[in-house]
Scaffold this motif. Structure first.
Motif, PDB file in Angstrom:
ATOM      1  N   ALA A 120      37.145   6.040   4.544  1.00 24.65           N
ATOM      2  CA  ALA A 120      35.965   6.880   4.788  1.00 24.65           C
ATOM      3  C   ALA A 120      36.347   8.359   4.717  1.00 24.65           C
ATOM      4  O   ALA A 120      35.599   9.183   4.187  1.00 24.65           O
ATOM      5  CB  ALA A 120      35.373   6.547   6.164  1.00 24.65           C
ATOM      6  N   PHE A 121      37.524   8.662   5.215  1.00 23.69           N
ATOM      7  CA  PHE A 121      38.015  10.051   5.160  1.00 23.69           C
ATOM      8  C   PHE A 121      38.201  10.485   3.704  1.00 23.69           C
ATOM      9  O   PHE A 121      37.882  11.611   3.319  1.00 23.69           O
ATOM     10  CB  PHE A 121      39.336  10.133   5.929  1.00 23.69           C
ATOM     11  N   ASP A 122      38.693   9.542   2.886  1.00 23.13           N
ATOM     12  CA  ASP A 122      38.904   9.842   1.466  1.00 23.13           C
ATOM     13  C   ASP A 122      37.604  10.174   0.750  1.00 23.13           C
ATOM     14  O   ASP A 122      37.615  10.815  -0.300  1.00 23.13           O
ATOM     15  CB  ASP A 122      39.553   8.635   0.770  1.00 23.13           C
ATOM     16  N   ALA A 123      36.490   9.668   1.303  1.00 22.08           N
ATOM     17  CA  ALA A 123      35.204   9.900   0.644  1.00 22.08           C
ATOM     18  C   ALA A 123      34.776  11.368   0.738  1.00 22.08           C
ATOM     19  O   ALA A 123      33.929  11.818  -0.022  1.00 22.08           O
ATOM     20  CB  ALA A 123      34.138   8.999   1.274  1.00 22.08           C
ATOM     21  N   ARG A 124      35.359  12.077   1.691  1.00 27.35           N
ATOM     22  CA  ARG A 124      35.044  13.516   1.779  1.00 27.35           C
ATOM     23  C   ARG A 124      35.673  14.235   0.594  1.00 27.35           C
ATOM     24  O   ARG A 124      36.829  13.993   0.260  1.00 27.35           O
ATOM     25  CB  ARG A 124      35.653  14.116   3.061  1.00 27.35           C
ATOM     26  N   TYR A 178      32.892  10.604   9.495  1.00 23.74           N
ATOM     27  CA  TYR A 178      32.982   9.837   8.255  1.00 23.74           C
ATOM     28  C   TYR A 178      31.586   9.554   7.712  1.00 23.74           C
ATOM     29  O   TYR A 178      30.611   9.548   8.446  1.00 23.74           O
ATOM     30  CB  TYR A 178      33.689   8.510   8.509  1.00 23.74           C
ATOM     31  N   ALA A 214      43.520  -4.371  13.503  1.00 21.32           N
ATOM     32  CA  ALA A 214      43.705  -2.931  13.731  1.00 21.32           C
ATOM     33  C   ALA A 214      44.082  -2.241  12.422  1.00 21.32           C
ATOM     34  O   ALA A 214      43.565  -1.161  12.097  1.00 21.32           O
ATOM     35  CB  ALA A 214      44.787  -2.711  14.786  1.00 21.32           C
ATOM     36  N   ASP A 215      44.952  -2.886  11.669  1.00 26.37           N
ATOM     37  CA  ASP A 215      45.350  -2.326  10.366  1.00 26.37           C
ATOM     38  C   ASP A 215      44.130  -2.128   9.470  1.00 26.37           C
ATOM     39  O   ASP A 215      43.976  -1.111   8.798  1.00 26.37           O
ATOM     40  CB  ASP A 215      46.321  -3.290   9.655  1.00 26.37           C
ATOM     41  N   LEU A 225      34.292   3.803  13.984  1.00 28.68           N
ATOM     42  CA  LEU A 225      35.173   4.850  13.468  1.00 28.68           C
ATOM     43  C   LEU A 225      35.545   5.846  14.564  1.00 28.68           C
ATOM     44  O   LEU A 225      36.667   6.344  14.618  1.00 28.68           O
ATOM     45  CB  LEU A 225      34.497   5.575  12.291  1.00 28.68           C
ATOM     46  N   LYS A 271      41.028  -1.792  10.314  1.00 31.65           N
ATOM     47  CA  LYS A 271      40.181  -0.684  10.805  1.00 31.65           C
ATOM     48  C   LYS A 271      40.789   0.669  10.409  1.00 31.65           C
ATOM     49  O   LYS A 271      40.070   1.597  10.027  1.00 31.65           O
ATOM     50  CB  LYS A 271      40.071  -0.745  12.339  1.00 31.65           C
ATOM     51  N   ILE A 272      42.086   0.770  10.514  1.00 33.01           N
ATOM     52  CA  ILE A 272      42.746   2.032  10.149  1.00 33.01           C
ATOM     53  C   ILE A 272      42.514   2.327   8.663  1.00 33.01           C
ATOM     54  O   ILE A 272      42.161   3.443   8.282  1.00 33.01           O
ATOM     55  CB  ILE A 272      44.259   1.962  10.457  1.00 33.01           C
ATOM     56  N   ARG A 273      42.675   1.297   7.855  1.00 35.08           N
ATOM     57  CA  ARG A 273      42.477   1.501   6.406  1.00 35.08           C
ATOM     58  C   ARG A 273      41.032   1.902   6.120  1.00 35.08           C
ATOM     59  O   ARG A 273      40.771   2.785   5.293  1.00 35.08           O
ATOM     60  CB  ARG A 273      42.846   0.235   5.626  1.00 35.08           C
ATOM     61  N   GLN A 274      40.108   1.251   6.806  1.00 33.58           N
ATOM     62  CA  GLN A 274      38.687   1.592   6.598  1.00 33.58           C
ATOM     63  C   GLN A 274      38.418   3.034   7.011  1.00 33.58           C
ATOM     64  O   GLN A 274      37.700   3.762   6.336  1.00 33.58           O
ATOM     65  CB  GLN A 274      37.798   0.662   7.432  1.00 33.58           C
ATOM     66  N   GLY A 275      39.004   3.414   8.130  1.00 36.54           N
ATOM     67  CA  GLY A 275      38.803   4.782   8.606  1.00 36.54           C
ATOM     68  C   GLY A 275      39.303   5.813   7.616  1.00 36.54           C
ATOM     69  O   GLY A 275      38.627   6.798   7.315  1.00 36.54           O
ATOM     70  N   PHE A 276      40.481   5.551   7.056  1.00 31.35           N
ATOM     71  CA  PHE A 276      41.033   6.518   6.106  1.00 31.35           C
ATOM     72  C   PHE A 276      40.306   6.462   4.764  1.00 31.35           C
ATOM     73  O   PHE A 276      40.221   7.471   4.058  1.00 31.35           O
ATOM     74  CB  PHE A 276      42.544   6.301   5.944  1.00 31.35           C
TER      75      PHE A 276
END
Lengths: 196, 270
Positions: B54-58, A104, B44-45, A120, B47-52
């Protein structure tokens, strides 16, 4: 002016209209579809490939899409089926990639970036450790914001199953993240006072 | 109190009944242990949202986007090449009378305003109030969308099958040919039809409502421009394109086939 093949003409025009409308909707849904792909594959690279294959298939099946139904559900179904086919072809089990696969790029610098990347990676490990059906459930509800009823219909499972899978998935992720955070804290504590 | 994880996550997602939500909220507020469990799950929720996120930023792979854009372009080409009458729908109809005509078109689609139709050489008018005018030298325009129920055109629209050409009584060398029949989103019926006169033709759409026929769009083919100030759409080669846009705004389902159309005509449009 001859009457001309009006039905043929209108059908062609309608087909074009559908294609044009679908173009915009498909482009808008790409991020959602890619997140769903990631929830299925657990790997960024595989998710990108799966997204590509899903779009490819969807475009060849556009005439099968019923106007007025949910395009995202239709796409998710194609995505899932494509992944199942791919999975069968690979004949592999278990996590498909190294956890470091998820690179990420949060827009934070310095220490915050480092901490964020660690978190992450921990999240990625936690998600990787989940069975696919729990991971998918988690993404559809927590990230995509679907209701239990919608997910139940989408995945064709009873609402009770949605609730139990979701509860197990959340608990596991939370436990894994807590354990990882505690492990980090202990590591830092054990290094305090060590000679340089 | 022993609260299951299932119930706790359903509480987080707002999936319990109002009474259960209120009850559990009350329980959480009095139980530090339950509040901590909830906090961990919510964390946890997050963190999951943050992780995705960050994935969306790609960026999405360019070749994946290209698949979609290329498919739309291919549909464009297919559409243009589908027949001699096919013109891409994507381009907005270009109306040669500027803003006034645009308004005319919108209003026409709403089936609320007038028809203007005319022919060079012979002329044809759809009387709005029982008045009929003809002229052999000038175009005659009439801003009345309603087709007089005593006119021969009304009879054609009401009773003639598509592809049958009918000579219009009382007009010299003027005939009408219904082209198609379709149902609208409002459950009315509309017909596309041609009117031919001395080398010029118009393609029109009329819709039936309460037993009356109203022209909602009309395109004149190969004719000289109307007088200035008259709301009129002309098209030398864009007739199908212009009317397709109108038909597509109106149509529900497909064009009726011959059998269904015949049934409808014999049942007086019921």
């Amino acid at each position: 002016m001859a009457a001309g093949p009006l039905t043929k003409r209108l059908n062609a025009v309608k087909k074009h209209k559908v294609a044009t409308e679908m173009q915009g909707q498909l482009l808008a849904l790409l991020p959602n579809l890619r997140r769903y792909a990631l929830s299925l594959t657990g790997s960024v690279e595989d998710a990108e490939d799966l997204l590509h294959s899903t779009v490819e298939k969807a475009l060849t099946k556009l005439d099968q899409f019923k106007q007025g139904t949910d395009l995202d559900r239709w796409l998710f179904r194609i995505c899932k089926n494509t992944w199942v086919d791919e999975w069968r072809q690979r004949k592999v089990r278990g996590p498909s990639v190294d956890p470091s696969d998820l690179q990420y790029e949060p827009s934070i610098d310095g220490e915050a970036t480092a901490v964020n990347n660690i978190e992450l990676q921990e999240l990625n490990r936690a998600m990787q450790a989940l069975p696919e059906e729990q991971r998918t459930m988690l993404v559809l509800i927590v990230v995509e914001g679907y209701s239990y009823k919608e997910v139940s219909a989408q995945l064709d499972v009873p609402i009770g199953t949605v609730m139990s899978r979701l509860a197990r998935a959340r608990k596991k992720v939370a436990d894994t993240l807590i354990a990882a955070a505690e492990s980090r804290t202990e590591t830092v504590s054990s290094h305090v006072g060590e000679p340089r | 109190m022993n609260i299951s994880d299932e119930k706790l996550v359903a509480f987080m997602d707002g999936e319990l009944s109002a009474a259960e939500m209120a009850s559990l909220e009350n329980t959480v507020s009095t139980s530090p242990e339950l509040a901590r469990r909830l906090e961990l799950l919510c964390g946890a929720d997050e963190k999951i949202r943050q992780g995705f996120a960050a994935f969306d930023a790609r960026p999405i792979r360019a070749d994946t986007k290209d698949l979609i854009n290329n498919a739309a372009n291919a549909a464009d080409k297919e559409n243009v090449g589908a027949g001699d009458n096919v013109v891409a729908f994507k381009a907005k109809p270009q109306l040669n009378t500027g803003a006034t005509s645009s308004i005319w078109m919108r209003q026409a689609i709403a089936a609320s305003i007038a028809l203007v139709i005319g022919f060079g050489g012979g002329a044809f008018v759809f009387p709005g109030s029982g008045q009929t005018e003809t002229s052999s030298t000038n175009n005659i325009y009439q801003t009345a969308g309603l087709v007089d129920n005593k006119s021969p055109l009304f009879s054609v629209l009401e009773t003639s099958q598509s592809a049958s050409t009918v000579q219009l009584e009382g007009y010299s060398n003027v005939s009408a040919t219904p082209v198609s029949t379709f149902q609208t989103y409002d459950n009315d019926y509309c017909r596309e039809f041609d009117v031919q006169s001395s080398g010029s033709t118009s393609r029109n759409i009329a819709c039936r409502n309460g037993g009356a026929w109203t022209i909602v769009a009309s395109v004149l083919h190969n004719n000289k421009s109307p007088d200035a100030g008259v709301n009129f759409i002309t098209a030398s080669d864009g007739t199908p394109q212009l009317l397709d846009a109108v038909v597509l705004q109106l149509i529900e389902g497909d064009i009726l086939d011959k059998e269904d159309e015949a049934k409808l005509l014999s049942n007086s449009w019921r």
